[in-house]
Design an enzyme around this catalytic site. Structure first.
Site, PDB file in Angstrom:
ATOM      1  N   ASP A 108      24.727  65.428  46.604  1.00 49.05           N
ATOM      2  CA  ASP A 108      25.654  66.566  46.622  1.00 49.05           C
ATOM      3  C   ASP A 108      27.130  66.179  46.641  1.00 49.05           C
ATOM      4  O   ASP A 108      27.976  67.030  46.908  1.00 49.05           O
ATOM      5  CB  ASP A 108      25.385  67.495  47.818  1.00 49.05           C
ATOM      6  CG  ASP A 108      24.166  68.383  47.588  1.00 49.05           C
ATOM      7  OD1 ASP A 108      23.730  68.460  46.423  1.00 49.05           O
ATOM      8  OD2 ASP A 108      23.664  68.977  48.551  1.00 49.05           O
ATOM      9  N   HIS A 139      41.192  39.963  42.048  1.00 46.46           N
ATOM     10  CA  HIS A 139      40.790  41.364  42.202  1.00 46.46           C
ATOM     11  C   HIS A 139      40.198  41.623  43.590  1.00 46.46           C
ATOM     12  O   HIS A 139      39.239  42.368  43.741  1.00 46.46           O
ATOM     13  CB  HIS A 139      39.790  41.760  41.109  1.00 46.46           C
ATOM     14  CG  HIS A 139      40.403  41.799  39.747  1.00 46.46           C
ATOM     15  ND1 HIS A 139      39.675  41.821  38.584  1.00 46.46           N
ATOM     16  CD2 HIS A 139      41.705  41.823  39.357  1.00 46.46           C
ATOM     17  CE1 HIS A 139      40.494  41.842  37.546  1.00 46.46           C
ATOM     18  NE2 HIS A 139      41.724  41.842  37.988  1.00 46.46           N
ATOM     19  N   ASP A 192      49.018  44.619  45.948  1.00 50.92           N
ATOM     20  CA  ASP A 192      49.090  45.114  44.569  1.00 50.92           C
ATOM     21  C   ASP A 192      48.576  46.542  44.625  1.00 50.92           C
ATOM     22  O   ASP A 192      47.369  46.768  44.762  1.00 50.92           O
ATOM     23  CB  ASP A 192      48.227  44.232  43.663  1.00 50.92           C
ATOM     24  CG  ASP A 192      48.323  44.614  42.184  1.00 50.92           C
ATOM     25  OD1 ASP A 192      48.828  45.721  41.877  1.00 50.92           O
ATOM     26  OD2 ASP A 192      47.879  43.808  41.344  1.00 50.92           O
ATOM     27  N   ASP A 229      52.139  50.402  38.988  1.00 48.95           N
ATOM     28  CA  ASP A 229      51.380  49.167  39.240  1.00 48.95           C
ATOM     29  C   ASP A 229      52.358  48.119  39.755  1.00 48.95           C
ATOM     30  O   ASP A 229      53.057  47.488  38.966  1.00 48.95           O
ATOM     31  CB  ASP A 229      50.721  48.731  37.915  1.00 48.95           C
ATOM     32  CG  ASP A 229      49.891  47.466  38.056  1.00 48.95           C
ATOM     33  OD1 ASP A 229      49.672  47.010  39.189  1.00 48.95           O
ATOM     34  OD2 ASP A 229      49.458  46.930  37.009  1.00 48.95           O
ATOM     35  N   HIS A 244      46.315  34.247  34.710  1.00 54.33           N
ATOM     36  CA  HIS A 244      46.293  35.588  34.104  1.00 54.33           C
ATOM     37  C   HIS A 244      47.529  35.810  33.236  1.00 54.33           C
ATOM     38  O   HIS A 244      48.464  35.002  33.255  1.00 54.33           O
ATOM     39  CB  HIS A 244      46.136  36.674  35.176  1.00 54.33           C
ATOM     40  CG  HIS A 244      47.232  36.747  36.195  1.00 54.33           C
ATOM     41  ND1 HIS A 244      48.484  37.268  35.920  1.00 54.33           N
ATOM     42  CD2 HIS A 244      47.267  36.379  37.513  1.00 54.33           C
ATOM     43  CE1 HIS A 244      49.220  37.234  37.027  1.00 54.33           C
ATOM     44  NE2 HIS A 244      48.521  36.688  37.998  1.00 54.33           N
ATOM     45  N   HIS A 281      51.115  43.794  30.764  1.00 50.29           N
ATOM     46  CA  HIS A 281      50.234  44.710  30.025  1.00 50.29           C
ATOM     47  C   HIS A 281      50.933  46.043  29.890  1.00 50.29           C
ATOM     48  O   HIS A 281      51.855  46.354  30.652  1.00 50.29           O
ATOM     49  CB  HIS A 281      48.871  44.854  30.735  1.00 50.29           C
ATOM     50  CG  HIS A 281      48.946  45.297  32.162  1.00 50.29           C
ATOM     51  ND1 HIS A 281      49.123  46.614  32.522  1.00 50.29           N
ATOM     52  CD2 HIS A 281      48.870  44.602  33.328  1.00 50.29           C
ATOM     53  CE1 HIS A 281      49.145  46.695  33.856  1.00 50.29           C
ATOM     54  NE2 HIS A 281      49.000  45.498  34.360  1.00 50.29           N
ATOM     55  N   HIS A 328      45.923  49.764  32.821  1.00 44.84           N
ATOM     56  CA  HIS A 328      45.948  48.864  31.668  1.00 44.84           C
ATOM     57  C   HIS A 328      45.924  49.800  30.467  1.00 44.84           C
ATOM     58  O   HIS A 328      44.863  50.179  29.982  1.00 44.84           O
ATOM     59  CB  HIS A 328      44.755  47.911  31.663  1.00 44.84           C
ATOM     60  CG  HIS A 328      44.852  46.874  32.743  1.00 44.84           C
ATOM     61  ND1 HIS A 328      43.922  45.892  32.934  1.00 44.84           N
ATOM     62  CD2 HIS A 328      45.803  46.653  33.697  1.00 44.84           C
ATOM     63  CE1 HIS A 328      44.281  45.123  33.960  1.00 44.84           C
ATOM     64  NE2 HIS A 328      45.415  45.574  34.432  1.00 44.84           N
ATOM     65  N   TYR A 362      48.823  30.768  42.371  1.00 41.05           N
ATOM     66  CA  TYR A 362      47.676  30.841  43.290  1.00 41.05           C
ATOM     67  C   TYR A 362      47.228  29.408  43.572  1.00 41.05           C
ATOM     68  O   TYR A 362      46.770  28.711  42.660  1.00 41.05           O
ATOM     69  CB  TYR A 362      46.545  31.654  42.641  1.00 41.05           C
ATOM     70  CG  TYR A 362      47.080  32.979  42.100  1.00 41.05           C
ATOM     71  CD1 TYR A 362      47.207  34.087  42.934  1.00 41.05           C
ATOM     72  CD2 TYR A 362      47.542  33.084  40.784  1.00 41.05           C
ATOM     73  CE1 TYR A 362      47.759  35.270  42.458  1.00 41.05           C
ATOM     74  CE2 TYR A 362      48.096  34.263  40.297  1.00 41.05           C
ATOM     75  CZ  TYR A 362      48.200  35.355  41.142  1.00 41.05           C
ATOM     76  OH  TYR A 362      48.765  36.525  40.676  1.00 41.05           O
ATOM     77  N   ARG A 405      52.233  36.993  43.882  1.00 37.99           N
ATOM     78  CA  ARG A 405      52.485  37.701  42.606  1.00 37.99           C
ATOM     79  C   ARG A 405      53.621  38.681  42.853  1.00 37.99           C
ATOM     80  O   ARG A 405      53.731  39.257  43.946  1.00 37.99           O
ATOM     81  CB  ARG A 405      51.223  38.427  42.124  1.00 37.99           C
ATOM     82  CG  ARG A 405      51.403  39.171  40.815  1.00 37.99           C
ATOM     83  CD  ARG A 405      50.073  39.549  40.132  1.00 37.99           C
ATOM     84  NE  ARG A 405      49.252  40.459  40.889  1.00 37.99           N
ATOM     85  CZ  ARG A 405      48.156  40.122  41.555  1.00 37.99           C
ATOM     86  NH1 ARG A 405      47.744  38.874  41.555  1.00 37.99           N
ATOM     87  NH2 ARG A 405      47.441  41.024  42.232  1.00 37.99           N
ATOM     88  N   GLU A 433      55.233  41.953  40.807  1.00 36.31           N
ATOM     89  CA  GLU A 433      54.940  42.799  39.632  1.00 36.31           C
ATOM     90  C   GLU A 433      55.828  44.033  39.638  1.00 36.31           C
ATOM     91  O   GLU A 433      55.886  44.768  40.628  1.00 36.31           O
ATOM     92  CB  GLU A 433      53.466  43.236  39.679  1.00 36.31           C
ATOM     93  CG  GLU A 433      53.092  44.203  38.566  1.00 36.31           C
ATOM     94  CD  GLU A 433      51.606  44.504  38.502  1.00 36.31           C
ATOM     95  OE1 GLU A 433      50.928  44.429  39.547  1.00 36.31           O
ATOM     96  OE2 GLU A 433      51.131  44.810  37.400  1.00 36.31           O
TER      97      GLU A 433
HETATM   98  N1  GLY Z   1      46.707  46.058  39.417  1.00 34.05           N
HETATM   99  C1  GLY Z   1      46.179  45.648  38.186  1.00 34.05           C
HETATM  100  C2  GLY Z   1      47.090  44.763  37.479  1.00 34.05           C
HETATM  101  O1  GLY Z   1      48.058  44.297  38.024  1.00 34.05           O
HETATM  102  O2  GLY Z   1      46.942  44.566  36.317  1.00 34.05           O
HETATM  103 MN    MN Z   2      49.397  44.965  36.395  1.00 31.26          MN
HETATM  104 MN    MN Z   3      48.956  45.173  39.705  1.00 33.86          MN
END
Ligand code: GLY
Ligand code: MN
Ligand code: MN
Length: 441
Positions: A35, A239, A256, A267, A350, A354, A361, A392, A409, A411
């Site tokens: 439910d 991740h 993140d 993001d 990585h 993006h 993404h 890293y 990181r 971003e």
């Molecule tokens: N949070 C996903 C990325 O940084 O691409």
């Molecule tokens: Mn990203």
């Molecule tokens: Mn991110």
């Protein structure tokens, strides 16, 4: 507001063959357990053309032909007093048609009958090939073939509508840019809130709660993706999503996280010391990532290829890895050798950028697949992208121990403008700014 969606429908119709038909359905509701459903999120393509957020909906577009003008049709849930008592308001076809600017609207139950009628003698159908409508398209074509003796024909051509929509979605209009600027502002405030709240001994999830609180109180509907709150070596898991460890004095924490506001994502990543002060080795690694990010940001301007962003970041990171002794000059050679051999990969595995939009993404080709050699796309005003280098460092033979268990990181969310770029995300990121913020009670 609604004029934007109508303009997108008109732009798509202008690209279609005369008399052809496009069909898009929104996302299904997905059961979670007894439910209970997962929180409902519309399909991004469908929303892009409709602005409509109810489930069980579809849009059909019929391109103008020699004998008829173009038409736009919405299919949605019928009004239902009983269901509306339980689940909430439904527009119903007539109100939705008027409010959302369609030429006509039908209950979703009439989709099969209407589509069979619209597709008869249409030269082509545009839909998401390989998606959830495949089986239904097959049924509609079958229905039309059943009537072959009356001379009607089914569309001979099927085009992937997503190819056309991806190209449109890659360039954000002013309204989209404004929404994304606001989404990034909310997420920036959430990062600041989390930084201020951070103390050794807290759980990662307590910081996640600060982020979610700021998103929601600011009107954002969801996180745009699962928030990562990663203390110490958890930051080396790209991740990481458990968010259940205790934050230790002397560690860094990587967050993140970004909200989704009215269908648009942000993001943002920030990394900072749990106790408010960077150690020497942490600061050395952090300043390297920050320098790589600045070099990458400098590549965000119209005309430059998207690949220049990653290349600039890698160049700086590779040099820094040699300078800090993460990579051995004897073994790895010059910075050019490190880049050519991808020797930086154990510490940076990585991409740096993006597209960002309705999807975190976001859609849109990174390369011009129609041109010889498939060159990278040139950046153009209206594109929105992330710039997110990192480093890293896990324990390893030959890796200086002072850097072990450290993930960093940084971003940001960036709009390509005619002059260069605008960074939407504003949370502090220099060592001085972060230490200053965290020294305040
Ligand atoms: N949070 C996903 C990325 O940084 O691409
Ligand atoms: Mn990203
Ligand atoms: Mn991110």
């Amino acid at each position: 507001m609604m004029a934007n969606y109508a303009a997108r429908r008109a732009a798509l119709l202008a690209q279609m063959l005369p008399g052809s038909v496009a069909i898009l359905a929104t996302a299904p509701e997905v059961p979670r357990n007894s439910d209970c459903d997962y929180p409902y999120r519309h399909d991004s393509y469908f929303y892009y053309l409709s602005g409509f957020t109810e489930p069980d909906s579809a849009v059909a577009l019929v391109a103008a032909s020699a004998t008829a003008p173009a038409r736009t049709i919405l299919f949605c849930r019928a009004k239902n007093t009983e269901r509306e008592i339980w689940d909430g308001f439904r527009q119903g076809p007539e109100a939705a048609r008027a409010s959302f600017g369609f030429d006509s609207a039908f209950p979703i139950e009439e989709l099969d009958v209407e589509m069979t009628r619209l597709l008869a003698d249409s030269p082509a159908i545009y839909y998401a090939l390989g998606g959830s409508l495949d089986a239904q398209v097959k049924v509609w074509r079958h229905n039309i073939r059943q009537k072959a003796r009356s001379g009607v024909t089914a569309p001979a051509i099927a085009h992937d509508i997503n190819d056309m929509l991806d190209a449109m979605r890659l360039l954000k209009d002013t309204e989209e840019q404004n929404l994304m600027r606001r989404a990034a502002a909310i997420s920036s405030a959430a990062h600041v809130r989390a930084m201020r709240a951070t103390r050794p001994g807290m759980h990662e999830y307590a910081l996640e709660a600060e982020l979610l609180y700021e998103f929601r109180r600011s009107g954002a509907q969801f996180p745009a993706y699962s928030s990562i709150v990663a203390g110490g070596d958890n930051a080396c898991i790209l991740h990481y999503s458990a968010n259940n460890a205790v934050l230790q004095d002397g560690e860094l924490v990587l967050i993140d996280a970004g909200c989704e506001l009215d269908g648009y994502a942000s993001d943002i990543t920030r990394t900072y010391p749990v106790n408010g002060r960077f150690s020497g080795p942490q600061q050395a690694l952090y300043e390297l990532v920050l320098a790589a990010q600045q070099a990458a940001l400098d590549m965000v301007r119209p005309g430059l290829p998207h690949s220049a962003i990653h290349e600039a970041a890698v160049q700086v990171l590779a040099q820094g890895m040699l300078d800090l002794g993460l990579l051995d000059r004897q073994k790895c050679g010059s910075v050019q050798d490190v880049v050519a051999d991808k020797a930086y990969m154990p510490f940076y595995m990585h991409g740096t950028s993006h597209w960002l939009g309705m999807d975190v993404h976001d859609v849109g080709a990174y390369r011009d697949t129609g041109a010889p050699g498939k060159p990278w796309r040139a950046l153009a005003p209206g594109m929105v992208l992330t710039v997110e280098p990192g480093i890293y460092v896990r324990p390893g033979a030959g890796v200086p121990e002072q850097f072990w268990h450290t993930g960093i990181r940084i971003e940001d969310d960036v709009l390509v403008t005619p002059q260069g770029h605008e960074v939407f995300s504003t949370a502090p990121k220099s060592v001085a700014e972060i230490e200053q913020l965290m020294s305040q009670d």
